[in-house]
Design an enzyme around this catalytic site. Structure first.
Site, mmCIF file in Angstrom:
data_model
loop_
_atom_site.group_PDB
_atom_site.id
_atom_site.type_symbol
_atom_site.label_atom_id
_atom_site.label_comp_id
_atom_site.label_asym_id
_atom_site.label_seq_id
_atom_site.Cartn_x
_atom_site.Cartn_y
_atom_site.Cartn_z
ATOM 1 N N CYS A 117 0.814 -1.224 0.000
ATOM 2 C CA CYS A 117 0.000 0.000 0.000
ATOM 3 C C CYS A 117 0.844 1.269 0.000
ATOM 4 O O CYS A 117 0.618 2.183 -0.808
ATOM 5 C CB CYS A 117 -0.991 -0.026 1.155
ATOM 6 S SG CYS A 117 -0.267 0.107 2.812
ATOM 7 N N HIS A 168 -2.642 1.226 6.895
ATOM 8 C CA HIS A 168 -2.987 1.133 5.467
ATOM 9 C C HIS A 168 -3.150 2.542 4.909
ATOM 10 O O HIS A 168 -3.607 3.452 5.602
ATOM 11 C CB HIS A 168 -4.287 0.344 5.270
ATOM 12 C CG HIS A 168 -4.574 0.035 3.828
ATOM 13 N ND1 HIS A 168 -3.874 -0.921 3.126
ATOM 14 C CD2 HIS A 168 -5.467 0.572 2.952
ATOM 15 C CE1 HIS A 168 -4.337 -0.967 1.876
ATOM 16 N NE2 HIS A 168 -5.295 -0.075 1.749
ATOM 17 N N HIS A 178 -5.877 1.716 -4.346
ATOM 18 C CA HIS A 178 -4.907 1.239 -3.358
ATOM 19 C C HIS A 178 -4.450 -0.177 -3.684
ATOM 20 O O HIS A 178 -5.113 -0.919 -4.423
ATOM 21 C CB HIS A 178 -5.502 1.268 -1.937
ATOM 22 C CG HIS A 178 -6.692 0.371 -1.738
ATOM 23 N ND1 HIS A 178 -6.955 -0.270 -0.546
ATOM 24 C CD2 HIS A 178 -7.714 0.008 -2.567
ATOM 25 C CE1 HIS A 178 -8.069 -0.973 -0.647
ATOM 26 N NE2 HIS A 178 -8.544 -0.817 -1.854
#
Length: 349
Positions: free
Chosen positions: A264, A312, A324
């Site tokens: 990520c 994240h 993402h």
């Protein structure tokens, strides 16, 4: 049969029965552990998703140590360079002291009066004697320089050892987190292994279809796919968004930052890097590498962070959606912004 012999026989029989019972118990427990009920396909997906998320959390924690390791490594290298330079200075002063010592020894065995009487040129000798006093002063000065140089070298060497110990400690933390990543991924695979071949193939096909659908959303030369954004996007943010969308369908790999696989924070680092903005390879670090913006003021290119503590990061692309690298086993894709627990957002650049 004697009573003693009977008792011994009973004891042996009881021991055998007890041992058998223990072995049977162990086998039963092991069998029960190995015979965990087979999950349904839906249960397996839920369990795998949870384990893969745990792997991502550990991965981002490991990424967060990258900055510490990089900074510590730079300090170690700087200290090594300083030590090498200081060692050269120590060696130079040591050679000077050696030369002065040899020169002093050549005249140290004879008194000044004797040297004057034997000198073929007394006036020249007296001039040299004055020079000798200055020479002695040079020796003292050289010794002081050596002590100072050696002391600085010792301090640098001690600092290097301290920094190396700190670096090794951080690297050990990162190694432990890396093992944690693999442990969770292995556990996810064990869940999948309990499914039938047909069920596993179905999940594999669903993942492949999801990646294919994501790749279809990639910008093309004919259509940049930016028309669906609620506000015009250009400049650095436009470049970052275009770059992130161009990676749709690529695989998630922990620690990867392109060009064909990402985690990520690696995706955000890659996309904004193409726009000329340097970001750390860590979602936690990236949360402080831009101007804080509220959720209601989000614009395309802004970084959106999830979970508490942050583990994240995604990029806002408009219309309430993000792009993402979601988690292990899933491709780079777009999703609703509220798919995960929202934490905060920043605007890089």
């Amino acid at each position: 049969m004697s009573i003693g012999r009977i008792n011994r026989t009973k004891g042996i029989a009881l021991a055998a029965i007890t041992s058998t019972a223990v072995v049977a118990g162990v086998i039963f427990i092991q069998g029960a552990a190995d015979a965990d009920p087979k999950p349904t396909l839906a249960q397996a997906k839920t369990q795998v998703a949870a384990l893969q998320h745990k792997a991502e959390v550990a991965g981002e924690s490991a990424n967060d140590l990258r900055g510490q390791i990089s900074a510590s490594t730079a300090r170690v290298n700087a200290l090594k360079a300083g030590i090498a330079k200081q060692q050269t200075q120590v060696d130079t002063v040591r050679r000077q002291i050696g030369s002065l010592a040899v020169a002093g020894y050549q005249t140290s065995g004879m008194s000044t009066t004797a040297q004057l009487l034997l000198s073929p040129n007394p006036d020249q000798f007296l001039s040299q004697a004055s020079t000798a006093q200055a020479f002695a002063g040079q020796q003292d000065s050289a010794l002081r320089r050596y002590q100072q140089a050696q002391g600085k070298l010792t301090d640098l060497q001690a600092s290097e050892q301290t920094e190396l110990a700190a670096l090794q400690a951080v690297q050990a933390q990162q190694n432990a987190l890396t093992k944690q990543i693999q442990t969770n991924l292995d556990a996810a695979q064990k869940v999948l292994d309990k499914l039938s071949d047909t069920e596993r193939k179905r999940i594999e096909q669903e993942n492949a279809d999801e990646a294919a659908e994501a790749r279809k959303e990639r910008p093309t030369r004919d259509s940049d796919r930016m028309d669906n954004l609620p506000v015009p996007v250009s400049g650095r943010a436009g470049t970052a968004v275009q770059t992130a969308l161009a990676q749709l369908g690529d695989s998630y790999v922990w620690g990867a930052d392109g060009p064909d696989s990402f985690d990520c924070s690696g995706l955000m680092m890659y996309a904004w890097g193409k726009a000329g903005v340097s970001l750390s390879h860590s979602s936690k670090a990236q949360a402080s590498e831009g101007r804080r913006v509220s959720k209601s003021q989000l614009m395309p290119g802004d970084l959106v962070f999830y979970y508490s503590p942050i583990s994240h990061v995604a990029m806002y692309i408009g219309n309430g959606r993000i792009v993402h690298a979601s988690r292990p086993g899933k491709p780079v894709k777009t999703d609703p912004i509220d798919l995960m627990p929202y934490n905060t957002a920043v605007r890089p650049g």
